[in-house]
Scaffold this motif. Structure first.
Motif, PDB file in Angstrom:
ATOM      1  N   CYS A   1      51.184  45.584  38.121  1.00 39.99           N
ATOM      2  CA  CYS A   1      52.070  44.541  38.627  1.00 39.99           C
ATOM      3  C   CYS A   1      51.294  43.254  38.877  1.00 39.99           C
ATOM      4  O   CYS A   1      51.870  42.178  38.905  1.00 39.99           O
ATOM      5  CB  CYS A   1      52.755  44.983  39.896  1.00 39.99           C
ATOM      6  SG  CYS A   1      52.169  46.489  40.615  1.00 39.99           S
TER       7      CYS A   1
ATOM      8  N   GLY B   1      45.360  45.610  37.680  1.00 45.47           N
ATOM      9  CA  GLY B   1      46.091  46.634  38.409  1.00 45.47           C
ATOM     10  C   GLY B   1      45.801  48.049  37.996  1.00 45.47           C
ATOM     11  O   GLY B   1      44.752  48.342  37.437  1.00 45.47           O
ATOM     12  N   TYR B   2      46.756  48.937  38.300  1.00 39.34           N
ATOM     13  CA  TYR B   2      46.520  50.366  38.122  1.00 39.34           C
ATOM     14  C   TYR B   2      46.333  50.707  36.654  1.00 39.34           C
ATOM     15  O   TYR B   2      46.873  50.050  35.784  1.00 39.34           O
ATOM     16  CB  TYR B   2      47.670  51.172  38.709  1.00 39.34           C
ATOM     17  CG  TYR B   2      49.027  50.798  38.176  1.00 39.34           C
ATOM     18  CD1 TYR B   2      49.842  49.938  38.879  1.00 39.34           C
ATOM     19  CD2 TYR B   2      49.480  51.315  36.975  1.00 39.34           C
ATOM     20  CE1 TYR B   2      51.070  49.583  38.391  1.00 39.34           C
ATOM     21  CE2 TYR B   2      50.721  50.962  36.480  1.00 39.34           C
ATOM     22  CZ  TYR B   2      51.514  50.093  37.195  1.00 39.34           C
ATOM     23  OH  TYR B   2      52.725  49.741  36.709  1.00 39.34           O
TER      24      TYR B   2
ATOM     25  N   GLY C   1      43.057  43.506  42.205  1.00 33.22           N
ATOM     26  CA  GLY C   1      43.934  44.259  43.105  1.00 33.22           C
ATOM     27  C   GLY C   1      43.329  45.558  43.584  1.00 33.22           C
ATOM     28  O   GLY C   1      42.382  46.070  43.011  1.00 33.22           O
ATOM     29  N   SER C   2      43.907  46.094  44.660  1.00 33.54           N
ATOM     30  CA  SER C   2      43.350  47.307  45.265  1.00 33.54           C
ATOM     31  C   SER C   2      43.344  48.482  44.302  1.00 33.54           C
ATOM     32  O   SER C   2      42.513  49.369  44.414  1.00 33.54           O
ATOM     33  CB  SER C   2      44.157  47.714  46.485  1.00 33.54           C
ATOM     34  OG  SER C   2      44.909  46.665  46.957  1.00 33.54           O
ATOM     35  N   CYS C   3      44.281  48.480  43.383  1.00 34.60           N
ATOM     36  CA  CYS C   3      44.370  49.628  42.485  1.00 34.60           C
ATOM     37  C   CYS C   3      43.086  49.846  41.704  1.00 34.60           C
ATOM     38  O   CYS C   3      42.721  50.972  41.429  1.00 34.60           O
ATOM     39  CB  CYS C   3      45.521  49.443  41.510  1.00 34.60           C
ATOM     40  SG  CYS C   3      47.073  49.857  42.242  1.00 34.60           S
TER      41      CYS C   3
ATOM     42  N   MET D   1      47.876  51.913  46.255  1.00 35.52           N
ATOM     43  CA  MET D   1      48.985  52.776  46.635  1.00 35.52           C
ATOM     44  C   MET D   1      49.148  53.970  45.707  1.00 35.52           C
ATOM     45  O   MET D   1      49.956  54.849  45.946  1.00 35.52           O
ATOM     46  CB  MET D   1      50.269  51.966  46.707  1.00 35.52           C
ATOM     47  CG  MET D   1      50.688  51.381  45.406  1.00 35.52           C
ATOM     48  SD  MET D   1      52.083  50.290  45.643  1.00 35.52           S
ATOM     49  CE  MET D   1      53.392  51.279  45.015  1.00 35.52           C
TER      50      MET D   1
ATOM     51  N   CYS E   1      46.977  43.393  47.447  1.00 36.81           N
ATOM     52  CA  CYS E   1      47.989  44.091  46.670  1.00 36.81           C
ATOM     53  C   CYS E   1      49.269  43.295  46.782  1.00 36.81           C
ATOM     54  O   CYS E   1      49.988  43.446  47.717  1.00 36.81           O
ATOM     55  CB  CYS E   1      48.209  45.501  47.191  1.00 36.81           C
ATOM     56  SG  CYS E   1      49.525  46.377  46.377  1.00 36.81           S
ATOM     57  N   MET E   2      49.545  42.363  45.940  1.00 34.51           N
ATOM     58  CA  MET E   2      48.688  41.835  44.912  1.00 34.51           C
ATOM     59  C   MET E   2      47.954  40.601  45.409  1.00 34.51           C
ATOM     60  O   MET E   2      48.409  39.963  46.346  1.00 34.51           O
ATOM     61  CB  MET E   2      49.500  41.472  43.683  1.00 34.51           C
ATOM     62  CG  MET E   2      50.735  40.709  44.069  1.00 34.51           C
ATOM     63  SD  MET E   2      51.925  40.398  42.772  1.00 34.51           S
ATOM     64  CE  MET E   2      52.326  41.942  42.073  1.00 34.51           C
TER      65      MET E   2
END
Ligand code: SF4
Lengths: 320, 152, 184
Positions: C29, C65-66, C92-94, C100, C124-125
């Motif tokens: 995202c 992202g993820y 991002g944290s991913c 998450m 995030c984000m």
């Protein structure tokens, strides 16, 4: 007895001019990005960005190669475009040939594109093949009106030499001041848009559809060489336009003013090609991209029709 | 004809939301009938794992633009050793849902030739959406155990 | 005064930091934050940054992202297609710890175990300001010669490949005969 001194001098001048041509090309790259950015209401990169980009690309390492054709293709393009540049009268000064045969130039203009195509073909990427197809199609499309206008000019000025056309336009008798060639200049400018591969005719490159088409596998040094080719291409194509319609930027005669004339003419030439390129950029910044058949239709239906009318006009004018 | 009239045994959960509970042999017939009667949109096929009952619930969801009504056809099949027939001849998009459910739950759809790997490539464990698959444990034992790259 | 190799390196770094071309891998995202960064609101072209169409032409790889394992295969392939020197920004944290998706069975948790990451952006984000900040940080690192992810990838290639293979196979014991060209 060969006059080595004169020869050496000529080579030096040529080297200087070619370097200058590339420098202007690189400047145009940053200039284009800056102008486009300003039209988009952005700040944009610094105007010297083109120099940085090329330097960076030549500093990159080459991890892979697609064979020697791929390696040499970009050089082939550069050599081709440099040759065209040497044949063109730049600010009324022709380097290699004093008469700058127009047919020869039109023919030579296809060579760098061929090198480009070779490299893209050697890379074996399907996007590149699609891009080459599209490039050849657009070339076919824009050359028809362009050549018709050029033939009209040859008939009007009664010469096939570009230098002759430039000479005929000296003392500010620029072709563009004649109403018929004003229309001709507009037609040729549309063709120039396709030559420069700016929108709406950037069909061969199309970064969002076919990932920059022929350049898809190029990176690092190869891409740097290709960029140099494209930058020089801009200079060559705009110079061709300026030579044809704007008297090559010659406003002072060399015989009368000596070296001052060279300097002034060069400055005027530079201003004019910048202006022509600037016009192309304005169109580029606000238009979306044509599809290939739309481009063909545009060139062959409207552009070529007007060019044909011009041709007929000129023939009538000459025969009466 | 609306679903309620076609199938009197259907429950109406609320307005525009019909649920038909049935057995797996009747599903083909019901969906065919609904398709012929204005329920032209196959929305999706989903699967629920009722681990205590030892059953998988397959829910076929259909929608009618004519009556603005949503019909769910629910069947239960045994968790182990059972299978369902494919309905890809009725609605081609069912094939994709069947592939997904096959991959995520391990339900076998007889007659679907494309029940191969779908989203997970080379998955060697039990289908991951089953309730007895412990995701957290799996993640801790795989992704968190993969070593950092050591630099000398 | 003579220019030795180091000085050339310095000049090259000075140039390459002002002309970072990026390829952004829009899987997560986080990619949603790229349009404002590219367009007139934040305008990353001020720094000479430019989105490129293919990995061959790019210098910076933005992983937004993820990453599912299937996507990781593509990411590794894109990364390997890029020409040296190349830099990676984890977005991002991913990409840092799974964000998450920390307990998802199919997303990798820490990108730097699979390819070397030069700069991470938390959040995030992340807001466009954070992204611009990370670009500036990357430029700074390039200038000082600290952004050496690509050298690490060459040096510890075995370890990276091993980790990638573990993820591809979804198990820890090393499986040699994984079809790595599946992704092609
Ligand atoms: S960090 Fe947040 S915004 Fe970014 S990819 Fe993960 S979930 Fe999406």
């Amino acid at each position: 007895m060969v006059d080595f001194f004169a020869l050496g001098e000529q080579i030096l001048v040529m080297a200087f001019l070619v370097t200058l041509g590339y420098a202007i090309g690189m400047f145009f790259n940053g200039f284009a990005r800056k102008i486009t950015a300003r039209i988009h209401n952005r700040v944009g990169p610094p105007i010297y960005q083109g120099y940085i980009d090329v330097f960076k690309l030549f500093g990159k390492k080459t991890n892979i190669s697609h064979g020697w054709i791929f390696d040499l293709a970009a050089l082939f393009s550069i050599a081709g475009i440099t040759l065209v540049f040497l044949f063109l009268p730049v600010a009324g000064f022709s380097m290699l040939s004093t008469d700058g045969d127009l047919f020869l130039i039109l023919y030579l203009l296809a060579i760098p594109a061929l090198g480009f195509a070779l490299g893209a073909g050697a890379s074996g990427n399907p996007n590149a093949a699609v891009g080459i197809m599209r490039a050849l199609m657009t070339m076919l499309a824009y050359e028809l009106p362009l050549v018709m206008v050029i033939v009209a000019m040859m008939v009007h000025y009664n010469t096939t030499s570009l230098a002759g056309i430039v000479a005929a336009q000296s003392n500010m008798h620029w072709a563009i001041f004649l109403p018929v060639f004003l229309i001709g200049a507009i037609v040729a400018d549309m063709a120039l848009q396709g030559m420069l591969m700016e929108k709406p005719f950037d069909i061969p490159i199309a970064p969002h559809e076919i990932a920059t088409g022929p350049m898809v596998e190029f990176g690092g040094k190869h891409l740097g060489a290709l960029m140099l080719y494209k930058m020089m291409g801009i200079v060559v194509e705009t110079t061709l336009f300026v030579d044809l319609f704007l008297g090559g930027g010659v406003i002072l005669s060399v015989a009368q003013y000596g070296w001052l004339a060279y300097v002034v003419n060069f400055l005027v030439w530079f201003g004019l090609i910048t202006f022509v390129f600037f016009l192309a950029l304005l169109i580029n910044a606000v238009f979306p991209r044509f599809r290939i058949e739309q481009a063909l239709k545009f060139y062959w239906k409207y552009d070529a029709l007007v060019a044909l009318l011009i041709l007929i006009w000129i023939f009538v004018e000459v025969s009466t | 004809m609306m679903a309620k009239e076609l199938f009197p045994e259907a429950q109406e959960l609320r307005k525009g939301r019909i649920r038909i509970e049935t057995i797996k042999d009747k599903v083909t017939e019901i969906i065919k009938k609904l398709k012929e009667n204005g329920y032209g949109h196959f929305v999706m096929l989903s699967c629920v794992d009722w681990i205590k009952e030892g059953k998988f619930e397959l829910v076929y969801q259909m929608w009618s633009y004519e009556y603005r009504e949503h019909v769910m056809i629910s069947i239960k099949i045994a968790r182990e050793g059972d299978s369902m027939v494919t309905l890809r001849d009725l609605f081609p998009q069912i094939e994709t849902y069947e592939r997904e459910i096959h991959e995520m739950f391990g339900v076998n759809f007889v007659g679907n030739p494309r029940l191969g790997e779908f989203i997970l490539e080379g998955w060697p464990h039990m289908p991951p959406m089953r309730k007895d698959f412990d995701t957290e444990k799996f993640v801790k034992e795989l992704y968190y155990k993969i070593p950092e790259v050591k630099e000398e | 005064m003579t220019l030795n190799h180091d000085d050339w390196g310095k000049v090259a770094r000075m140039m390459s930091k002002r002309s970072l071309w990026m390829v952004h891998f829009c899987t997560g995202c986080g990619a949603m934050e790229m349009p404002p960064v590219m367009t007139s609101r934040y305008d990353m072209e001020r720094f000479g940054m430019h989105a490129m169409a293919t990995p061959r032409q790019a210098d910076v790889f933005l992983v937004t992202g993820y990453l599912a394992v299937k996507t990781l295969k593509r990411v590794v392939q894109v990364y390997e297609q890029m020409r040296d020197p190349k830099y990676v920004i984890g977005f991002g944290s991913c990409t840092i710890n799974g964000g998450m998706y920390w307990d998802s069975y199919n997303t990798i948790k820490d990108l730097s175990k699979y390819i070397p990451v030069d700069v991470y952006i938390a959040g995030c984000m992340p807001r466009p300001e954070a992204i611009i900040d990370s670009f500036l940080k990357l430029m700074d690192m390039i200038d000082k010669g600290e952004a050496i992810g690509w050298k690490k990838y060459h040096k510890y290639y075995d370890q990276y490949k091993k980790n990638q293979r573990m993820a591809y196979a979804y198990r820890l014991d090393e499986v040699e005969d994984i079809k790595e060209d599946d992704a092609k």
